[in-house]
Design an enzyme around this catalytic site. Structure first.
Site, PDB file in Angstrom:
ATOM      1  N   PRO A  25      83.101 -55.497  23.632  1.00 25.50           N
ATOM      2  CG  PRO A  25      83.307 -53.313  22.882  1.00 25.50           C
ATOM      3  CD  PRO A  25      82.397 -54.206  23.650  1.00 25.50           C
ATOM      4  CD  GLN A 100      83.879 -51.032  19.771  1.00 24.16           C
ATOM      5  OE1 GLN A 100      85.056 -51.376  19.747  1.00 24.16           O
ATOM      6  NE2 GLN A 100      83.264 -50.652  20.872  1.00 24.16           N
ATOM      7  N   GLY A 178      82.569 -44.585  19.583  1.00 20.78           N
ATOM      8  CA  GLY A 178      82.716 -43.161  19.814  1.00 20.78           C
ATOM      9  C   GLY A 178      83.266 -42.860  21.191  1.00 20.78           C
ATOM     10  CG  ASN A 180      86.779 -46.720  25.420  1.00 16.14           C
ATOM     11  OD1 ASN A 180      86.002 -47.399  24.754  1.00 16.14           O
ATOM     12  ND2 ASN A 180      86.692 -46.622  26.737  1.00 16.14           N
ATOM     13  CE1 TYR A 182      92.094 -46.180  20.674  1.00 21.10           C
ATOM     14  CE2 TYR A 182      90.078 -47.004  21.684  1.00 21.10           C
ATOM     15  CZ  TYR A 182      91.457 -47.057  21.523  1.00 21.10           C
ATOM     16  OH  TYR A 182      92.197 -47.991  22.224  1.00 21.10           O
ATOM     17  CG  ASN A 237      95.600 -42.665  25.027  1.00 20.13           C
ATOM     18  OD1 ASN A 237      96.616 -42.603  25.698  1.00 20.13           O
ATOM     19  ND2 ASN A 237      95.327 -43.690  24.229  1.00 20.13           N
ATOM     20  NE  ARG A 320      91.082 -56.844  31.445  1.00 20.92           N
ATOM     21  CZ  ARG A 320      92.045 -56.207  32.082  1.00 20.92           C
ATOM     22  NH1 ARG A 320      92.189 -56.373  33.395  1.00 20.92           N
ATOM     23  NH2 ARG A 320      92.852 -55.392  31.439  1.00 20.92           N
TER      24      ARG A 320
END
Length: 350
Positions: A25, A100, A178, A180, A182, A237, A320
């Site tokens: 993603p 996703q 679920g 990274n 978030y 984060n 990438r």
């Protein structure tokens, strides 16, 4: 050197993938102002149909889940119709695609959903993060509101509805985001979850929301079409906490019992090591999860192939390089040089 990448692989004895290379993603911010996927997005995904499976960019499940401009949604009829154009393009080129599903939690911003009249940013706890919104640096993050139990139940329902919408839009399945840092990931780490109710403090409680979302989606669309991405190592984060290990020691075996399509490691670079996990996130997960595992994180085709041969994971997600090389699969198969990725490629769909 990469022959095993081109073996077929069957997810849950149901969905046959023509190779073991997944398109990871990749947020592209190319939906229109109503978060409807565009024809350019259909062309972009369609050109990458040679991947064994495409995992779409993160798709917002409801208005207050948006934290980045022009990220596509899947909660309105127009958005669902827009995704049908995308999934048709992928299928016409012989590919398969999962959506996703995404809610950004405490890194959402009311600027994106002010028309709803709801000023709240929702999260497990009223614990904010510093910084500004990507691509809109004039917007600073706000202190979120701790979700009530009733609001958590509504979130579970909204994830389930988003999964049903994804199937209506022609997706072959969904990957629940679920990871990274978030929303779901925020429930799984002590840095962001300070709750004292049934969704906090203990591994069982902190895993509850993730498992409720998984179970609701499995009930709605089937376990064979449901996958999950997780970040056992807090790094984005999010500050790590040694107690997080206990949460994932509980969560991951519970996920294995649910016989998902796959579990996907959420990390930008698999070389990263986390003290409380005893090393790499992928090695930690593999040690306690024996079903289909997707590895990701700056792998070359050769390194990913070797990792599969060494049983570190089963499928390789490429990020990438897939932006720079729509024909990534063919180039690897034919031994051709890859076009090198550059950040300038983020500003357009190629």
């Amino acid at each position: 050197m990469t022959a095993n990448l081109f073996q077929t692989y069957v997810l849950n004895k149901t969905l046959s993938l023509k190779n073991r290379i997944l398109m990871a993603p990749l947020t592209r911010c190319m939906a229109d102002d109503e978060l409807v996927p565009t024809q350019a997005m259909a062309d972009y995904y369609g050109r990458r149909g040679e991947a064994g499976l495409i995992i779409s960019e993160a798709v917002t499940i409801r208005p207050d889940g948006q934290g980045i401009p022009n990220t596509p949604g899947i909660f309105t009829p127009a958005q669902i119709d827009g995704w049908k154009t995308v999934t048709d393009a992928v299928h016409q080129n012989g590919g398969k695609i999962f959506a996703q599903l995404w809610h950004t939690g405490r890194v959402a911003h009311p600027h994106f959903y002010q028309a709803t009249g709801n000023p709240d940013v929702i999260a497990p706890s009223a614990v904010g993060v510093e910084g500004t919104v990507p691509r809109m640096r004039e917007l600073t993050y706000q202190t979120p509101k701790a979700a009530s139990v009733e609001e958590i139940a509504q979130l579970v329902s909204d994830y389930s509805q988003a999964a049903a919408n994804a199937i209506d839009a022609g997706f072959d399945g969904v990957e629940i985001h679920g990871a990274n840092g978030y929303l779901i990931d925020q429930f799984l780490h002590h840095d962001s979850n300070h709750r004292s109710d049934e969704y906090g403090q203990t591994p069982e409680n902190m895993s509850r929301f993730a498992l409720e979302v998984v179970d609701a989606i499995v009930e709605r669309i089937g376990n064979e079409r449901t996958a999950l991405r997780v970040s056992p190592g807090a790094y984005f984060n999010m500050a790590g906490d040694s107690r997080d290990r206990d949460v994932f020691d509980y969560l991951i075996p519970a996920l294995e019992k649910r016989d998902l399509a796959f579990l996907h490691i959420g990390v930008f670079d698999d070389a990263m090591e986390f003290d409380y996990l005893g090393g790499r996130a992928s090695s930690y997960v593999r040690s306690i999860y024996n079903k289909t595992l997707v590895g990701v994180g700056s792998f070359t085709a050769e390194a990913g192939s070797q990792a599969i041969a060494d049983d570190k994971f089963d499928l390789l997600a490429i990020g990438r390089p897939f932006i720079a090389n729509p024909d990534y699969v063919e180039r690897v198969r034919d031994g051709k040089d890859l076009v090198e990725y550059s950040d300038e490629m983020l500003t357009s769909l190629v």
